[in-house]
Scaffold this motif. Structure first.
Motif, short mmCIF file in Angstrom:
data_model
loop_
_atom_site.label_atom_id
_atom_site.label_comp_id
_atom_site.label_asym_id
_atom_site.label_seq_id
_atom_site.Cartn_x
_atom_site.Cartn_y
_atom_site.Cartn_z
N PRO A 151 62.14 27.70 30.66
CA PRO A 151 62.39 29.07 31.13
C PRO A 151 63.44 29.15 32.24
O PRO A 151 64.24 30.10 32.26
CB PRO A 151 61.02 29.52 31.63
N ALA A 177 66.73 31.53 32.30
CA ALA A 177 66.99 32.46 33.40
C ALA A 177 68.40 32.26 33.95
O ALA A 177 69.11 33.23 34.24
CB ALA A 177 65.96 32.26 34.50
N LEU A 205 59.48 33.25 33.01
CA LEU A 205 60.85 33.76 32.94
C LEU A 205 60.96 35.11 33.65
O LEU A 205 61.92 35.35 34.40
CB LEU A 205 61.25 33.89 31.47
#
Length: 329
Positions: free
Chosen positions: A84, A88, A138
């Motif tokens: 994640p 991002a 996330l």
């Protein structure tokens, strides 16, 4: 009016190249922007010789640089393939480059067969079971709320709109629980469409992101000046569907074949009827009627239109006709 957007798998045609497919993607996105499409999405697929969008964030940046106002994003990023934090950072970068225009559609399928999935996930081991937890992680990076103990740079505070994607009831349940917009892959997996819609709307919980359900549905459109020409153009994607369903392998998009459906046996035609049931094939009037019927049946807030055609000019014309049909509803 129901919003309309575009999903582009960035097809590589037989005799073509990835470079040509990517140039076509930028041109198609500019065309969609001029036609009033709300967003342009690219999907993550791996190990498929007919699809050039494996490096999805890179392709989105390429399209973003070629456009000015249309929303750009993923339909989707297969989150179990990635950490994640990495997602991002990638989409935080896209938001820094194209502020206020970036969508992040998230799916839990591998976007490939199990052999390719194992190669992609080497050292990470994501299998989809951690998908809800990864989505929440996330969200935390973008919110910059300190919950992870790590600050994503870029990413923290980014204005990235997260969607949940799906072709089963799992995604519908998760999108409802998190109060996120939901996109269902009815353009190739329509079997659970009605049930997924019901689950999402019935269980939706308002969130800081969304106060009521927002549903987008995948829908194939093959439009041309006549029904017969549209049927011919659609045969390229029909051949590709038959190939992947019968051999398990994707192929480069073949040229259209006159009378292709007639050449298939009953089993092949039944398969295509099922997998492409969320489709409109024909002239403007035919397309308009089929789109109207699908919207009336589902109450979709947005249609994510998609189709692959061998001839790029024919595909652009198909989008023009589709936009005219949507605007007249």
């Amino acid at each position: 009016m129901t919003a309309y957007s575009l999903l582009d798998l960035v097809p590589i045609v037989q005799g073509g190249s990835a470079a040509q497919a990517l140039a076509n993607a930028a041109d198609l996105a500019r065309h969609a922007e001029a036609l009033g499409f709300t967003r342009y999405w690219v999907a993550e697929h791996h190990g498929m010789e007919g699809i050039a969008s494996a490096a999805t964030a890179v392709v989105i940046a390429h399209v973003g640089a070629a456009t000015a106002t249309i929303r750009i994003g993923s339909g989707g990023i297969m989150l179990p393939n990635h950490a994640p934090l990495q997602v991002a950072e990638q989409f935080g970068t896209l938001d820094a480059l194209f502020p206020g225009r970036v969508d992040l559609g998230l799916g839990r399928a591998p976007g490939s067969d199990q052999r390719v999935a194992a190669a992609i996930r080497r050292g990470y081991g994501g299998d989809g079971n951690d998908f809800p937890q990864d989505v929440v992680e996330l969200q935390s990076y973008f919110a910059d709320d300190g919950q992870t103990g790590i600050r994503a740079t870029p990413g923290a505070g980014a204005d990235v709109k997260i969607w949940i994607l799906g072709s089963s009831l799992f995604g519908a349940q998760l999108a409802a629980a998190l109060g996120l917009p939901y996109a269902f892959a009815s353009h190739f997996a329509p079997g659970l469409l009605d049930e997924a819609i019901s689950v999402y709307r019935r269980n939706f919980r308002p969130s800081a992101v969304l106060d009521q359900p927002y549903l987008a549905l995948g829908f194939n459109v093959f439009a041309a000046d006549s029904d017969a020409e549209a049927e011919l153009l659609a045969s390229s994607q029909q051949q590709a569907f038959v190939a992947i369903r019968t051999t398990g392998r994707g192929i480069q998009l073949p040229p259209p074949v006159p009378g292709y459906r007639e050449s298939l046996g009953a089993q092949g035609n039944a398969m295509l009827d099922q997998v492409l049931s969320a489709s409109a094939i024909g002239s403007l009037d035919t397309i308009r009627d089929q789109l109207a019927a699908f919207i009336a049946r589902t109450g979709a807030d947005e249609l994510i239109l998609t189709s692959a055609m061998f001839d790029h000019a024919a595909r652009k014309k198909s989008l023009t006709i589709a936009a005219e049909a949507m605007q007249s509803l």
